[in-house]
Scaffold this active site. Structure first.
Site, PDB file in Angstrom:
ATOM      1  N   GLY A   1      -3.262 -58.179  13.883  1.00 47.16           N
ATOM      2  CA  GLY A   1      -4.406 -59.288  13.520  1.00 47.16           C
ATOM      3  C   GLY A   1      -3.150 -61.248  13.607  1.00 47.16           C
TER       4      GLY A   1
ATOM      5  N   SER B   1      -6.814 -59.099  12.747  1.00 46.26           N
ATOM      6  CA  SER B   1      -8.194 -58.563  13.312  1.00 46.26           C
ATOM      7  C   SER B   1      -7.916 -57.509  13.009  1.00 46.26           C
ATOM      8  CB  SER B   1      -7.663 -58.248  14.725  1.00 46.26           C
ATOM      9  OG  SER B   1      -8.262 -59.520  15.206  1.00 46.26           O
TER      10      SER B   1
ATOM     11  N   TYR C   1      -9.554 -55.916  25.332  1.00 41.04           N
ATOM     12  CA  TYR C   1     -10.051 -56.066  23.765  1.00 41.04           C
ATOM     13  C   TYR C   1     -10.824 -57.273  23.883  1.00 41.04           C
ATOM     14  CZ  TYR C   1      -8.546 -57.407  19.458  1.00 41.04           C
ATOM     15  OH  TYR C   1      -8.163 -57.630  17.612  1.00 41.04           O
ATOM     16  N   SER C   2     -11.791 -57.623  23.224  1.00 44.65           N
ATOM     17  CA  SER C   2     -12.475 -58.826  23.259  1.00 44.65           C
ATOM     18  C   SER C   2     -13.274 -58.411  21.434  1.00 44.65           C
ATOM     19  CB  SER C   2     -13.932 -58.755  23.936  1.00 44.65           C
ATOM     20  OG  SER C   2     -15.016 -59.574  23.274  1.00 44.65           O
ATOM     21  N   ASN C   3     -13.122 -59.916  20.712  1.00 44.59           N
ATOM     22  CA  ASN C   3     -13.582 -60.143  19.705  1.00 44.59           C
ATOM     23  C   ASN C   3     -15.341 -59.535  19.857  1.00 44.59           C
ATOM     24  OD1 ASN C   3     -11.302 -60.594  18.033  1.00 44.59           O
ATOM     25  ND2 ASN C   3     -10.897 -62.410  19.497  1.00 44.59           N
TER      26      ASN C   3
END
Length: 382
Positions: free
Chosen positions: A334, A92, A188-190
């Protein structure tokens, strides 16, 4: 266990840029200094590695130079230290590269932070409770869009015939889950950064791997950094070998990470780099060498992550971590299969990049990671 998860953030109560970036100087090479000069950091590194993968390394320093320490091994059944020029998947931390690219487009007046995403990507964020007219580019960058957490590794769309994944298919799969909240709350979201990948492609007219390479990686001279094109599963050498595994007290079990296509993570986590390169990137970003000072100020407007008093806050693709010795550091963490990483830099030139070669999804060593970073960034030489 795709990238940095929300749980990792809440467990702890963290002229245009292109023209300037090309002139940014690389940090000094790491020096082989005696471990005794960094005794507290070395002890913290060993504690971190004992809860992490088979090996771990830190590349750190200040404006006068850099140094590195390693413990364990980068390759099982060998005595292979983790070196600052070894390649690994940064997970990330990719989000900071994606955010910087979007912010360059803001500087160029091609994107506005407070414009709804519907105006740029009509119909993409729509249906199943979503309305792209109520979600802005800024909210996607800051994870305040209301879109729920999304793990591509656990919930992927059908792959292309070559095993790669289409960015738009990943977005559609993510949005099959209804909103977690109204826009405004941090979550939090990809998925946010996969949508931003589509925004980059639509705005630049090129693939996102090419856009980030041409706008960020090449101008900074990051020769150890790459954004793999879909279908490219290779990891350049030398490399830190990634493993899956579990730890139960002093016992552990490691298996090689099964080859996967990085397009599964795309703009949320596909980039490959080295400790030296990723440090150069964050130093250039923090110094205003990639985006304009005005846009950097927008990146550094944060919302607190976790409980009141948490040392962590989130800007636009950047984590702000308050240091116990005063001041703050900026960067991102990440996690992807095989790796758990973080890089932080300060305005006065201090820096620390950490990598371990396993991503322990069930019990990531978050506290040990931040203790290590704090020691490196706040240490006083013995």
């Amino acid at each position: 266990m795709a990238m940095t998860r929300k749980s990792r953030r809440t467990r702890l109560p963290a002229a245009l840029g292109l023209a300037c970036a090309a002139a940014f100087a690389l940090p000094a090479p790491a020096q082989a200094t005696p471990a005794a000069d960094h005794a507290e950091t070395l002890a913290a590194l060993k504690r971190f590695q004992a809860a992490a993968g088979p090996g771990a390394g830190i590349y750190a320093g200040d404006s006068s130079g850099s140094w590195n320490l390693s413990t364990g091994t980068g390759i099982l059944n060998t005595d292979t230290p983790v070196k600052p020029t070894d390649h690994y998947r940064i997970g990330s931390q990719t989000k900071s590269f994606t955010a910087a690219t979007v912010l360059q487009l803001v500087d160029q007046k091609k994107i506005s932070l407070d414009t709804p995403i519907e105006q740029y990507l009509p119909g993409v964020v729509d249906g199943n409770g979503y309305d792209g007219n109520t979600i802005t580019v800024r909210q996607l960058l800051q994870h305040t869009s209301g879109i729920p957490a999304y793990e591509p590794l656990l919930d992927s769309p059908s792959a292309n015939p070559d095993g790669s994944y289409a960015l738009d298919a990943l977005v559609r799969q993510a949005l099959k889950h209804p909103p977690a909240s109204q826009p405004g709350a941090w979550r939090y979201s990809n998925a946010n950064y996969l949508i931003l990948g589509l925004l980059i492609e639509k705005t630049t007219g090129t693939s996102v791997d090419k856009a980030i390479t041409e706008r960020i990686i090449q101008p900074l001279g990051l020769t150890g950094t790459s954004f793999p094109a879909p279908g490219d599963r290779s990891l350049p050498t030398p490399a830190v070998h990634g493993y899956n595994g579990v730890r139960v007290g002093p016992f552990f079990f490691w298996t090689d990470v099964i080859s996967y296509d990085p397009s599964l993570f795309s703009t949320a986590g596909a980039v490959i780099s080295t400790q030296q390169d990723v440090t150069t990137f964050y130093q250039a970003l923090a110094a205003g060498k990639i985006v304009s000072p005005t846009t950097l100020a927008d990146m550094e407007k944060t919302v607190v992550v976790g409980a009141p008093g948490s040392p962590l806050a989130y800007g636009l693709g950047l984590i702000r971590h308050t240091l116990p010795c005063g001041g703050a550091a900026w960067g991102h963490d990440g996690g992807v299969p095989g790796y758990y990483t973080e890089t932080l830099v300060t305005d006065d030139g201090r820096h620390a990049a950490v990598v371990t070669n396993a991503d322990l999804a069930t019990n990531p060593p978050v506290n040990q990671m931040y203790t290590l970073l704090d020691k490196a960034l706040c240490e006083k030489r013995s």
